[in-house]
Each structure stands twice: as structure tokens, then as C-alpha cells.
Design a protein around this motif. Structure first.
Motif, short mmCIF file in Angstrom:
data_model
loop_
_atom_site.label_atom_id
_atom_site.label_comp_id
_atom_site.label_asym_id
_atom_site.label_seq_id
_atom_site.Cartn_x
_atom_site.Cartn_y
_atom_site.Cartn_z
N ALA A 1 -19.18 48.33 -108.03
CA ALA A 1 -20.13 47.89 -109.07
C ALA A 1 -21.20 46.99 -108.46
O ALA A 1 -22.38 47.09 -108.85
CB ALA A 1 -19.37 47.16 -110.17
N THR A 2 -20.82 46.15 -107.53
CA THR A 2 -21.80 45.27 -106.88
C THR A 2 -22.82 46.09 -106.11
O THR A 2 -24.03 45.81 -106.17
CB THR A 2 -21.08 44.29 -105.94
N VAL A 3 -22.36 47.11 -105.40
CA VAL A 3 -23.28 47.98 -104.66
C VAL A 3 -24.21 48.71 -105.63
O VAL A 3 -25.43 48.79 -105.40
CB VAL A 3 -22.50 48.98 -103.79
N MET A 4 -23.64 49.20 -106.72
CA MET A 4 -24.48 49.91 -107.70
C MET A 4 -25.49 48.96 -108.35
O MET A 4 -26.62 49.34 -108.60
CB MET A 4 -23.60 50.56 -108.77
N LEU A 5 -25.08 47.73 -108.59
CA LEU A 5 -26.02 46.75 -109.14
C LEU A 5 -27.14 46.47 -108.14
O LEU A 5 -28.31 46.33 -108.51
CB LEU A 5 -25.32 45.44 -109.50
N GLY A 6 -26.79 46.39 -106.86
CA GLY A 6 -27.79 46.18 -105.83
C GLY A 6 -28.80 47.31 -105.77
O GLY A 6 -29.97 47.10 -105.44
#
Length: 116
Positions: A24-29
Motif C-alpha cells: 500500500a505504501t508503494v502504491m501510495l507513492g
């Protein structure tokens, strides 16, 4: 033994949760810079966070159900094994009976053909 199973479940839940939120953090980035370009910019980050939250909830809920169901009493396990063995025996016997009936039917068909 049950304590070790609970620890394994907890470790698996923590590992799965950290993976979900890592992705999720990567997708948010990725989607935060994209959201400034699109008209509906807040939808992508909200969707990512919602998906990660739902995924985390599913991981923790399913693990709780598994841990409750996996604690069968040894007597119950023995009873189930015995029932399975009985079913296998019944299935094998019925297959033999069907085979004998088929053989007799084929033999009778051959006799009828020879006579006719």
C-alpha cells in the motif's frame, strides 16, 4: 502446543499485515503524484488505503476463525478418521459389487447373442 499455534498465527498475521501495508505504501507513492494530474485526485489514495484496511481486516478475521476451528479434540479426530475408513471400505465394496454385476450382465448378453 496450543500456545505455539497461536504464536504462529500471530506471526503469520503480522507478516501478512506488513506485506499488505508495504504494498500500500508503494502504491501510495505511485498514486499521489498521479492524483495531482487527474481530476479526481483523492480517489486513488483513498482506494489504496481502503483496500489495505480491508485486506488487513480480512487477514486478522480469517486467522481467528482458523485458530478456533483448528483446535479439534483428539477423540473427534479419531472418530473422523474411523468414519473415513468406513466410507472407504463401503466405497471399495460397492465398486466390487458393481463390477460383478457388470460382468454377469456382459456374460448374459454374450449368451443371448450366441443363441440368437
Amino acid at each position: 502446543m496450543a500456545y505455539q499455534d497461536q504464536e504462529k498465527n500471530r506471526d503469520a498475521r503480522i507478516a501478512a499485515t506488513s506485506r499488505v501495508w508495504g504494498f500500500a505504501t508503494v502504491m501510495l507513492g505511485i498514486c499521489i503524484p498521479l492524483s495531482s494530474v487527474t481530476r479526481h485526485g483523492a480517489i486513488l489514495p483513498i482506494a489504496v488505503i481502503s483496500g489495505a484496511a480491508i485486506g488487513t481486516g480480512a487477514v486478522w478475521q480469517s486467522s481467528d476463525k482458523k485458530s478456533q476451528n483448528s483446535l479439534l479434540q483428539p477423540s473427534k479426530v479419531n472418530e473422523l478418521e474411523e468414519r473415513i475408513a468406513n466410507l472407504e471400505t463401503m466405497a471399495a465394496e460397492s465398486d466390487e459389487l458393481d463390477l460383478h454385476k457388470r460382468i454377469k450382465q456382459l456374460e448374459s448378453n454374450k449368451l443371448i447373442r450366441r443363441r440368437g
